[in-house]
Design a protein around this motif. Sequence first.
Motif, mmCIF file in Angstrom:
data_model
loop_
_atom_site.group_PDB
_atom_site.id
_atom_site.type_symbol
_atom_site.label_atom_id
_atom_site.label_comp_id
_atom_site.label_asym_id
_atom_site.label_seq_id
_atom_site.Cartn_x
_atom_site.Cartn_y
_atom_site.Cartn_z
ATOM 1 N N LYS A 41 0.821 -1.218 0.000
ATOM 2 C CA LYS A 41 0.000 0.000 0.000
ATOM 3 C C LYS A 41 0.852 1.264 0.000
ATOM 4 C CE LYS A 41 -3.983 -2.092 2.235
ATOM 5 N NZ LYS A 41 -4.870 -2.080 3.414
ATOM 6 N N LYS A 42 2.041 1.154 0.526
ATOM 7 C CA LYS A 42 2.919 2.319 0.624
ATOM 8 C C LYS A 42 3.588 2.652 -0.716
ATOM 9 C CE LYS A 42 6.576 4.033 3.663
ATOM 10 N NZ LYS A 42 7.424 3.703 4.807
ATOM 11 N N VAL A 43 3.824 1.644 -1.571
ATOM 12 C CA VAL A 43 4.610 1.870 -2.785
ATOM 13 C C VAL A 43 3.851 1.671 -4.089
ATOM 14 C CG1 VAL A 43 6.763 1.279 -1.615
ATOM 15 C CG2 VAL A 43 5.494 -0.496 -2.816
ATOM 16 N N ILE A 44 2.631 1.136 -4.053
ATOM 17 C CA ILE A 44 1.959 0.755 -5.285
ATOM 18 C C ILE A 44 1.697 1.934 -6.225
ATOM 19 C CG2 ILE A 44 -0.403 0.852 -4.390
ATOM 20 C CD1 ILE A 44 0.965 -1.826 -6.752
ATOM 21 N N LEU A 45 1.269 3.073 -5.702
ATOM 22 C CA LEU A 45 1.006 4.223 -6.573
ATOM 23 C C LEU A 45 2.289 4.760 -7.191
ATOM 24 C CD1 LEU A 45 -1.767 6.109 -4.569
ATOM 25 C CD2 LEU A 45 -2.019 4.655 -6.596
ATOM 26 N N MET A 46 3.361 4.800 -6.418
ATOM 27 C CA MET A 46 4.639 5.257 -6.945
ATOM 28 C C MET A 46 5.106 4.332 -8.072
ATOM 29 S SD MET A 46 8.365 5.452 -5.103
ATOM 30 C CE MET A 46 8.363 3.690 -4.913
ATOM 31 N N LEU A 47 4.994 3.022 -7.864
ATOM 32 C CA LEU A 47 5.422 2.070 -8.890
ATOM 33 C C LEU A 47 4.560 2.194 -10.144
ATOM 34 C CD1 LEU A 47 6.080 -1.046 -6.641
ATOM 35 C CD2 LEU A 47 7.772 0.486 -7.674
ATOM 36 N N ARG A 48 3.253 2.340 -9.947
ATOM 37 C CA ARG A 48 2.362 2.511 -11.090
ATOM 38 C C ARG A 48 2.757 3.737 -11.902
ATOM 39 N NH1 ARG A 48 -3.215 5.250 -10.351
ATOM 40 N NH2 ARG A 48 -1.671 6.873 -10.055
ATOM 41 N N ILE B 121 5.846 3.213 -14.025
ATOM 42 C CA ILE B 121 5.552 2.409 -15.213
ATOM 43 C C ILE B 121 4.816 3.242 -16.255
ATOM 44 C CG2 ILE B 121 4.227 0.435 -16.065
ATOM 45 C CD1 ILE B 121 4.827 -0.877 -13.278
ATOM 46 N N ILE B 122 3.803 4.006 -15.837
ATOM 47 C CA ILE B 122 3.032 4.846 -16.765
ATOM 48 C C ILE B 122 3.932 5.873 -17.441
ATOM 49 C CG2 ILE B 122 1.250 6.644 -16.867
ATOM 50 C CD1 ILE B 122 -0.290 5.018 -14.734
ATOM 51 N N ALA B 123 4.892 6.422 -16.699
ATOM 52 C CA ALA B 123 5.798 7.422 -17.252
ATOM 53 C C ALA B 123 6.813 6.810 -18.219
ATOM 54 C CB ALA B 123 6.528 8.148 -16.124
ATOM 55 N N GLY B 124 6.871 5.486 -18.275
ATOM 56 C CA GLY B 124 7.812 4.822 -19.178
ATOM 57 C C GLY B 124 9.223 4.736 -18.635
ATOM 58 N N ALA B 125 9.399 5.023 -17.354
ATOM 59 C CA ALA B 125 10.734 4.978 -16.759
ATOM 60 C C ALA B 125 11.224 3.554 -16.576
ATOM 61 C CB ALA B 125 10.742 5.710 -15.416
ATOM 62 N N THR B 126 10.308 2.603 -16.557
ATOM 63 C CA THR B 126 10.681 1.194 -16.465
ATOM 64 C C THR B 126 9.597 0.359 -17.115
ATOM 65 O OG1 THR B 126 11.460 -0.555 -14.994
ATOM 66 C CG2 THR B 126 9.597 0.745 -14.231
ATOM 67 N N SER B 127 9.949 -0.849 -17.454
ATOM 68 C CA SER B 127 8.989 -1.776 -18.047
ATOM 69 C C SER B 127 9.136 -3.118 -17.345
ATOM 70 C CB SER B 127 9.257 -1.941 -19.541
ATOM 71 O OG SER B 127 8.375 -2.901 -20.073
ATOM 72 N N PRO B 128 8.178 -3.477 -16.496
ATOM 73 C CA PRO B 128 8.303 -4.720 -15.733
ATOM 74 C C PRO B 128 8.046 -5.978 -16.562
ATOM 75 C CG PRO B 128 6.215 -3.672 -15.261
ATOM 76 C CD PRO B 128 6.975 -2.734 -16.148
#
Length: 87
Positions: free
Chosen positions: A53-60, A63-70
């Motif tokens: 819950k603490k990191v999910i929005l940051m990770l999302r 990914i949306i910004a294209g900084a990483t691709s899981p």
Amino acid sequence: MVNPTGNLGIIGVYAADDPRGVDEHAKKREYLLPFGQLWGKGLIVGKSQTPVKKVILMLRNIIIAGATSPGFIVSHRISIEDVPDAY
């Protein structure tokens, strides 16, 4: 396998009971640790849980910004109907 005086890390993996388990422990999703061997080898046992819950929005957002691709962690693609057999 863990070397003597090594560390054993257990990640937070949780599962429901499985009435089809191979024995009573498997049915309850219990894993028996051989404590005598842990002490005998001098192992350190650690466990933790990811603060999702603490990191999910940051990770999302990353990914949306294209900084990483899981996607590189995906090894198989299956249909939803095949999930029980694949598991």
